[in-house]
Design a protein around this motif. Structure first.
Motif, short mmCIF file in Angstrom:
data_model
loop_
_atom_site.label_atom_id
_atom_site.label_comp_id
_atom_site.label_asym_id
_atom_site.label_seq_id
_atom_site.Cartn_x
_atom_site.Cartn_y
_atom_site.Cartn_z
N SER A 38 0.80 -1.23 0.00
CA SER A 38 0.00 0.00 0.00
C SER A 38 0.83 1.28 0.00
CB SER A 38 -0.92 0.01 1.22
OG SER A 38 -0.15 -0.08 2.42
N ALA A 39 2.14 1.20 0.18
CA ALA A 39 2.98 2.40 0.19
C ALA A 39 3.03 3.01 -1.21
CB ALA A 39 4.39 2.05 0.67
N PRO A 40 3.05 4.34 -1.31
CA PRO A 40 3.09 4.99 -2.63
C PRO A 40 4.36 4.65 -3.39
CG PRO A 40 2.50 6.57 -0.92
CD PRO A 40 2.94 5.33 -0.22
N PHE A 41 4.25 4.57 -4.73
CA PHE A 41 5.42 4.31 -5.56
C PHE A 41 6.09 5.63 -5.93
CE2 PHE A 41 1.90 4.85 -8.54
CZ PHE A 41 2.44 5.70 -9.48
N PHE A 42 7.32 5.54 -6.44
CA PHE A 42 8.07 6.72 -6.88
C PHE A 42 8.44 6.52 -8.34
CE2 PHE A 42 11.83 9.38 -7.47
CZ PHE A 42 11.43 10.57 -6.89
N LEU A 43 8.10 7.48 -9.20
CA LEU A 43 8.32 7.37 -10.64
C LEU A 43 9.70 7.89 -11.01
CD1 LEU A 43 7.20 6.79 -13.51
CD2 LEU A 43 6.36 9.16 -13.53
N LEU A 44 10.42 7.11 -11.82
CA LEU A 44 11.72 7.49 -12.37
C LEU A 44 11.58 7.64 -13.88
CD1 LEU A 44 14.13 5.09 -10.43
CD2 LEU A 44 13.91 7.55 -10.10
N PRO A 45 11.38 8.87 -14.38
CA PRO A 45 11.23 9.06 -15.83
C PRO A 45 12.53 8.72 -16.56
CG PRO A 45 10.46 10.99 -14.60
CD PRO A 45 11.23 10.13 -13.64
N GLY A 46 12.41 8.14 -17.74
CA GLY A 46 13.58 7.79 -18.55
C GLY A 46 13.35 8.14 -20.01
N GLN A 47 14.43 8.15 -20.78
CA GLN A 47 14.31 8.47 -22.20
C GLN A 47 13.71 7.31 -22.99
OE1 GLN A 47 18.22 9.64 -23.48
NE2 GLN A 47 18.12 11.63 -22.45
N ALA A 48 14.18 6.10 -22.72
CA ALA A 48 13.68 4.93 -23.44
C ALA A 48 12.42 4.38 -22.79
CB ALA A 48 14.76 3.85 -23.51
N THR A 49 12.47 4.20 -21.48
CA THR A 49 11.32 3.67 -20.74
C THR A 49 11.33 4.22 -19.32
OG1 THR A 49 10.22 1.64 -19.97
CG2 THR A 49 12.62 1.64 -20.00
N ASN A 50 10.14 4.34 -18.75
CA ASN A 50 10.03 4.80 -17.36
C ASN A 50 10.15 3.62 -16.41
OD1 ASN A 50 9.54 7.46 -18.22
ND2 ASN A 50 7.35 7.07 -18.41
#
Length: 330
Positions: free
Chosen positions: A61-73
């Protein structure tokens, strides 16, 4: 009896097969059934939001953290007292960390520095270099608990040890604390209060909490922590006038964050330690549980436990509109 010329040149007619007719009928019925099912699903689903891929199977249930990337996130998600990094396109697991001593409540990461910070239990912050814990700090005492983490950016600081004098990049972290209540009035939720874990921890905790400057009666604090490649350094603490639940660093707002909770929404300068503004456009009875930046500057979505999602303009303290949902916004 002979055949006429017309009969000789005419093509023979195919013989009807009952099985083929039944197969065709079944195929048509399947197509019709699928269309009805699709129509029913569309009628019962949201007209604004469409599910894409679910992370609930892979995370807690803990929130996720997004890591944006050029090819894929990629996203960093927690499972118990470990975290893992997965690709969003195929939900493929890339890395799985070593364990910490408590269940993870919050996680943030910096892909450029290969650093990840996790809040676990109610008081502890542990820094990982890729998968290995390298430093841990007890952020607060018994009166307060960690409710959120913010990644505020990167700064340069002098290195120590063999490379003393040289500069290195470090991650700036805002640790949001909220005062605990002994009575069950439900005023301040402290997430994941488990103080033990079935798995043995791979890191030893630092018992020095550095919380001598924390007032036990203060409703909340923001602790600024500098995370280098080898250590966690508590820089300073900022007292806030509300019991915070969630925090957000708005785009283009230098040294400023907004905090929401049971007591409303405030804008705080974390460098000067001053509360700049208390917003009046959010109804006082709405407990704020979620904050999200809009692509438009100065515009933020505010989710509440009542199920209302308010879109507001921070600069003018103006309420733009509200979306209503039958259940609370987490």
């Amino acid at each position: 009896m002979g055949l006429s010329k017309k009969d000789e040149n005419s093509d023979p007619k195919p013989i009807s097969d009952d099985d083929n007719d039944n197969d065709d009928d079944d195929y048509k019925m399947n197509i019709l059934s699928k269309k009805k099912t699709k129509t029913a699903i569309l009628r019962g689903s949201s007209r604004l939001f469409t599910p894409f891929r679910s992370l609930g199977i892979l995370s807690d249930s803990a929130p996720f953290f997004l890591l944006p990337g050029q090819a894929t996130n990629m996203v960093v998600i927690s499972i118990g007292n470990r975290f893992q990094i997965i690709k969003t396109d195929k939900l493929q697991t890339v890395l799985v960390s070593q364990s910490v001593s408590h269940r993870i409540n919050r996680v943030i990461s910096d892909s450029m520095l290969s650093l990840t910070a996790v809040a676990h239990g109610e008081k502890h912050l542990t820094l990982f270099s890729r998968l290995t814990p390298i430093a841990s700090q007890k952020i607060c005492g018994k009166t307060h608990g960690i409710v959120d983490l913010l990644h505020l950016g990167i700064m340069q600081m002098k290195m120590s040890g063999e490379k003393e004098g040289k500069m290195e990049n470090a991650m700036i972290i805002a640790v949001v604390l909220s005062r605990r209540h002994d009575d069950d009035d439900g005023k301040v939720p402290i997430v994941n209060t488990e103080e033990s874990s079935d798995d043995e921890s791979d890191v030893e905790l630092d018992d020095d909490s550095n919380d001598a400057s924390i007032d036990s009666e203060a409703p909340g604090y923001v602790v600024i922590v500098i995370a280098t490649r080898t250590s966690l350094i508590v820089q300073h603490r900022v007292q806030v006038p509300i019991h915070p639940i969630i925090a957000l660093h708005p785009s283009t707002y230098v040294n400023k964050i907004i905090l929401g909770g049971h007591d409303g929404l405030v804008l705080v300068n974390i460098k000067s330690g001053k509360t700049i503004h208390r917003f009046k456009c959010i109804p006082a009875e709405d407990t704020i549980t979620s904050l999200e930046q809009s692509p438009a500057i100065d515009t933020v979505a505010v989710g509440c436990v009542s199920g209302n999602v308010h879109l507001i303009n921070l600069r003018h303290d103006k309420h733009l509109f509200v979306l209503k949902h039958p259940s609370g916004v987490a």
